[in-house]
Design a protein around this motif. Structure first.
Motif, mmCIF file in Angstrom:
data_model
loop_
_atom_site.group_PDB
_atom_site.id
_atom_site.type_symbol
_atom_site.label_atom_id
_atom_site.label_comp_id
_atom_site.label_asym_id
_atom_site.label_seq_id
_atom_site.Cartn_x
_atom_site.Cartn_y
_atom_site.Cartn_z
ATOM 1 N N ASP A 64 2.460 -7.175 12.385
ATOM 2 C CA ASP A 64 1.948 -8.210 11.484
ATOM 3 C C ASP A 64 2.465 -7.904 10.077
ATOM 4 O O ASP A 64 2.163 -6.854 9.512
ATOM 5 C CB ASP A 64 0.416 -8.165 11.509
ATOM 6 C CG ASP A 64 -0.229 -9.285 10.721
ATOM 7 O OD1 ASP A 64 0.322 -9.667 9.675
ATOM 8 O OD2 ASP A 64 -1.302 -9.761 11.132
ATOM 9 N N VAL A 67 -0.104 -6.917 7.348
ATOM 10 C CA VAL A 67 -0.688 -5.588 7.574
ATOM 11 C C VAL A 67 0.322 -4.500 7.225
ATOM 12 O O VAL A 67 -0.025 -3.464 6.646
ATOM 13 C CB VAL A 67 -1.158 -5.441 9.038
ATOM 14 C CG1 VAL A 67 -1.703 -4.033 9.286
ATOM 15 C CG2 VAL A 67 -2.232 -6.475 9.365
ATOM 16 N N TYR A 206 -9.511 -5.719 21.538
ATOM 17 C CA TYR A 206 -8.992 -5.775 20.162
ATOM 18 C C TYR A 206 -8.340 -7.123 19.871
ATOM 19 O O TYR A 206 -8.578 -7.724 18.812
ATOM 20 C CB TYR A 206 -7.978 -4.644 19.948
ATOM 21 C CG TYR A 206 -7.319 -4.689 18.590
ATOM 22 C CD1 TYR A 206 -7.975 -4.207 17.465
ATOM 23 C CD2 TYR A 206 -6.037 -5.244 18.428
ATOM 24 C CE1 TYR A 206 -7.382 -4.260 16.206
ATOM 25 C CE2 TYR A 206 -5.446 -5.302 17.178
ATOM 26 C CZ TYR A 206 -6.115 -4.812 16.066
ATOM 27 O OH TYR A 206 -5.531 -4.868 14.834
ATOM 28 N N LYS A 209 -10.701 -10.087 19.276
ATOM 29 C CA LYS A 209 -11.369 -10.055 17.977
ATOM 30 C C LYS A 209 -10.412 -10.299 16.811
ATOM 31 O O LYS A 209 -10.813 -10.836 15.778
ATOM 32 C CB LYS A 209 -12.068 -8.710 17.791
ATOM 33 C CG LYS A 209 -13.189 -8.457 18.785
ATOM 34 C CD LYS A 209 -13.720 -7.040 18.661
ATOM 35 C CE LYS A 209 -14.830 -6.775 19.672
ATOM 36 N NZ LYS A 209 -15.283 -5.354 19.653
ATOM 37 N N THR A 210 -9.150 -9.900 16.971
ATOM 38 C CA THR A 210 -8.230 -9.895 15.834
ATOM 39 C C THR A 210 -7.151 -10.974 15.908
ATOM 40 O O THR A 210 -6.768 -11.553 14.881
ATOM 41 C CB THR A 210 -7.556 -8.510 15.713
ATOM 42 O OG1 THR A 210 -8.544 -7.484 15.867
ATOM 43 C CG2 THR A 210 -6.875 -8.354 14.371
ATOM 44 N N TYR A 211 -6.634 -11.253 17.088
ATOM 45 C CA TYR A 211 -5.548 -12.233 17.232
ATOM 46 C C TYR A 211 -5.860 -13.242 18.347
ATOM 47 O O TYR A 211 -5.049 -13.452 19.252
ATOM 48 C CB TYR A 211 -4.233 -11.523 17.541
ATOM 49 C CG TYR A 211 -3.732 -10.624 16.429
ATOM 50 C CD1 TYR A 211 -3.035 -11.150 15.345
ATOM 51 C CD2 TYR A 211 -3.962 -9.257 16.471
ATOM 52 C CE1 TYR A 211 -2.569 -10.332 14.321
ATOM 53 C CE2 TYR A 211 -3.508 -8.423 15.450
ATOM 54 C CZ TYR A 211 -2.818 -8.971 14.377
ATOM 55 O OH TYR A 211 -2.360 -8.150 13.369
ATOM 56 N N GLU A 272 -3.804 -1.553 13.921
ATOM 57 C CA GLU A 272 -4.709 -0.878 13.001
ATOM 58 C C GLU A 272 -4.353 -1.261 11.573
ATOM 59 O O GLU A 272 -3.209 -1.588 11.266
ATOM 60 C CB GLU A 272 -4.637 0.648 13.181
ATOM 61 C CG GLU A 272 -3.250 1.231 12.967
ATOM 62 C CD GLU A 272 -3.125 2.673 13.415
ATOM 63 O OE1 GLU A 272 -3.937 3.116 14.257
ATOM 64 O OE2 GLU A 272 -2.206 3.370 12.931
ATOM 65 N N THR A 273 -5.361 -1.246 10.705
ATOM 66 C CA THR A 273 -5.182 -1.552 9.289
ATOM 67 C C THR A 273 -5.693 -0.372 8.470
ATOM 68 O O THR A 273 -6.486 0.441 8.965
ATOM 69 C CB THR A 273 -5.968 -2.809 8.890
ATOM 70 O OG1 THR A 273 -7.381 -2.513 8.990
ATOM 71 C CG2 THR A 273 -5.630 -3.989 9.794
ATOM 72 N N MET A 276 -9.494 -0.324 8.412
ATOM 73 C CA MET A 276 -10.028 0.100 9.698
ATOM 74 C C MET A 276 -9.966 1.620 9.831
ATOM 75 O O MET A 276 -10.933 2.268 10.255
ATOM 76 C CB MET A 276 -9.222 -0.554 10.828
ATOM 77 C CG MET A 276 -9.682 -0.224 12.230
ATOM 78 S SD MET A 276 -8.459 -0.799 13.455
ATOM 79 C CE MET A 276 -8.355 -2.536 13.030
#
Length: 337
Positions: A64, A67, A206, A209-211, A272-273, A276
């Protein structure tokens, strides 16, 4: 996730890196842009100390972009660290790393002495591809699997720069359990050392929730369910990952999901960010502190025995009986004399 994979050549590589580092002017650490934290070997950070380091975020075409930019800003907060983003489709850009090495060492660049660099990174982050491009020839064996390079080598890149290549090394224990799943999801861990179902459930949770929009588009779904098992059931029906009687073949659909995540077919995804990871580091510190406190408590209980009232009373009575017995024996001994 427990990872039971630390081949002998990795232990040897760690030792060789430690021995060669005093000769190195700048370290080039290749990280997977999708998991910069999880693909960063903590052993390297300990061994590097204050030595200048270029953190190369590879495979950025799979990550991403927003990110990745956040990770660059986060990583460059550390002193003597510069970041560099690249993909295997940008050989000309990769060569700019050599210029960055010179900029980080202006005094050395101005002298006649060679600049010694070392390239490090975990398995399957694109390290060997980068070496071949920098050297303008095939030196390092490449492959879309973990642990291809197994020996250290020294390479003259020309223009006053030499490069130490090292095998990709993991580390014996992953402190962050989520890192094991992320490494497995991106292919840094051999498939024989992981359970597809386990990793597939982690990835599905994951991604939901995220993508969610990327999942909807790829699997042609109207809505994304709230749970990973519901999503995997719908995805399995779409891809024909079914067994006799229409039952879902979880292993097959998890394998499909992981492979499409790795190849970028799902879209540009980061696992991961910085935010996070900062949260997870705090949580890990709390867990470590509790473990340390529990260990101290266990040692104290071992010294004193169980402190439940009945056992404490019995222990005190035994001690009292021993004192009385010792006194009687001394008294009898004195009478004999």
């Amino acid at each position: 996730m427990a990872v039971h994979w630390y081949p002998g050549h990795m232990h040897k590589a760690q030792k060789e890196i430690k021995e060669a580092l005093p000769q190195v002017d700048v370290l080039i650490e290749v990280l997977d842009a999708r998991i910069p934290y999880s693909s960063e070997n903590p052993m390297i950070a300990q061994l590097r100390g204050e030595k200048p380091c270029i953190k190369v975020l590879s495979k950025t075409d799979l990550a991403d972009p927003e990110v990745t930019a956040a990770w660059q800003e986060f990583l460059e907060r550390e002193r003597s660290v510069k970041t560099f983003t690249t993909t295997t489709e940008e050989p000309a850009k990769m060569k700019q790393i050599l210029e960055l090495c010179r900029k980080m060492l202006p005094e050395k660049d101005a002298s006649v002495k060679a600049i010694h660099t070392m390239i490090v990174g975990i398995p399957n982050v694109g390290k060997s591809t980068l070496i071949n491009i920098l050297a303008d020839r095939v030196i390092a064996k490449t492959g879309n699997e973990a642990a291809v390079t197994k020996t250290q080598q020294r390479i003259n890149l020309g223009n006053g720069i030499t490069l130490f290549d090292t095998p990709g090394i993991l580390w014996p224990k992953l402190e962050n359990p989520n890192s094991g799943y992320r490494l497995a999801s991106t292919g840094a861990i051999k498939d024989t050392a992981m359970e597809y179902d386990d990793v597939g459930f982690f990835a599905a949770d994951y991604l939901i929730k995220t993508y969610p929009e990327l999942l909807k588009a790829r699997f042609e779904l109207e809505n994304i369910p709230d749970t990973e098992i519901e999503f995997l059931e719908l995805a399995a029906a779409r891809r024909g990952a079914l067994m006799t009687g229409g039952r879902v073949n979880l292993h097959k659909i998890c394998e499909v999901l992981i492979n499409e995540l790795r190849s970028g077919k799902l879209g540009r995804i980061s696992l991961e960010t910085p935010t996070m990871i900062e949260r997870e580091v705090i949580e890990m510190a709390a867990v470590a502190a509790k473990k340390a406190a529990d260990k101290v408590d266990r040692k104290e209980r071992f010294k004193t025995g169980s402190l439940t009232p009945d056992k404490k009373d019995r222990k005190e009575k035994r001690q009292s009986d021993r004192v009385e017995q010792s006194a009687r024996m001394k008294k009898q001994s004195s009478r004999r004399k």
